[in-house]
Design an enzyme around this catalytic site. Structure first.
Site, short mmCIF file in Angstrom:
data_model
loop_
_atom_site.label_atom_id
_atom_site.label_comp_id
_atom_site.label_asym_id
_atom_site.label_seq_id
_atom_site.Cartn_x
_atom_site.Cartn_y
_atom_site.Cartn_z
CB THR A 78 -32.03 93.34 -31.48
OG1 THR A 78 -33.32 93.95 -31.58
CG2 THR A 78 -31.32 93.87 -30.25
CB ALA A 101 -29.90 89.35 -40.60
CG HIS A 134 -21.95 101.68 -37.24
ND1 HIS A 134 -21.00 100.72 -37.45
CD2 HIS A 134 -23.06 101.25 -37.89
CE1 HIS A 134 -21.51 99.73 -38.17
NE2 HIS A 134 -22.76 100.03 -38.45
CE LYS A 138 -23.30 99.25 -34.19
NZ LYS A 138 -24.68 98.74 -34.03
N GLY A 144 -22.62 94.35 -35.11
CA GLY A 144 -23.02 92.99 -35.41
C GLY A 144 -22.56 92.53 -36.77
#
Length: 249
Positions: A78, A101, A134, A138, A144
């Site tokens: 997440t 990660a 993306h 999203k 991230g």
């Protein structure tokens, strides 16, 4: 080799479905329980060896509590956590092993390593910019992965605050400073994930790019992390640890 018993949290999401499909096609993993965000974790945690969570930042605290109470390792993919939520992850990792990660792709983690090395080799004469794209659904921006890239570049340049980060530019912003790191988030269509680090110098430009064409690559990486973390001591780990990337020089 014995199949690893997995509790999959967020089974209804895009990544949850990809992980379930990847596990079904492998003899190395068994999805013992698949639950949606907000469901009761306890029964699945008791029977599983490891939990995998790709849900929402606000749901992470519940997952952490469940893993600590049952002494089960966690693979956490997440993104979009606040400072306090990140601190809670670190505190939980003192009690159970956690692989945390922003991206579980082996290729992206190679990009992290290459970006660090390129920043070191090229030096301060090259300007640094990060571009990510993306799909239109999203929710968080920048990704991230882009944040992790910015963290890597900042550390290599010995920039200790976030004041040098430029999230897009508009209007008469003045000349670019040598310390700036630009971050640009694009959204549209069904793009799984694209990340580029631009090293712009005088008379030359180097770009490092990773493009994901399928969520399967992230799913395989998450399962690889799940098998690895069940044998680890409590601690906060990354995919660099899982795939044993060489340490930064």
């Amino acid at each position: 080799m014995k199949a690893v018993r997995v509790l999959l949290i967020g089974s209804g999401g895009r990544m949850g479905k990809a992980i379930a499909a990847a596990a079904d096609s492998s003899r190395d993993f068994t999805i013992l329980a698949a639950i949606r965000c907000g469901d009761d974790l306890t029964p699945g945690l008791r029977e599983s060896e490891v939990a995998i969570d790709f849900t929402q930042a606000d749901a992470t605290a519940k997952t952490l509590r469940g893993c600590v109470e049952t002494a089960k390792p966690l693979v956490l993919g997440t993104t979009g956590h606040s400072h306090d939520q990140l601190k809670a992850i670190e505190e939980a990792a003192a009690k159970v092993p956690i692989v945390f990660a922003p991206n579980f792709s082996v290729g992206v983690n190679a990009l992290f390593w290459l970006a660090r090395e390129a920043t070191r080799l090229l030096g301060a004469d090259f300007d640094l910019e990060i571009v990510e794209m993306h799909h239109r659904l999203k929710k968080d921006a920048p990704s991230g992965t882009a944040k992790k890239l910015a963290e890597i570049l900042s550390k290599e340049r010995q920039l200790t605050s976030d004041d040098h980060l430029r999230h897009g530019r508009e209007g008469n912003v003045g000349e670019r400073s040598a310390e700036e790191i630009g971050i640009h988030a694009l959204r549209g269509g069904d793009v799984v994930g694209e990340h580029t680090v631009v090293f712009a110098g005088q008379g030359e430009c180097l770009e490092l790019t990773h493009k994901a064409s399928s969520r399967e690559t992230f799913a395989r990486g998450a399962l690889r992390a799940a098998r690895w973390v069940v044998d680890q001591a409590p601690g906060l780990y990354s995919m660099s640890d899982v795939i044993a990337l060489p340490p930064a020089r």
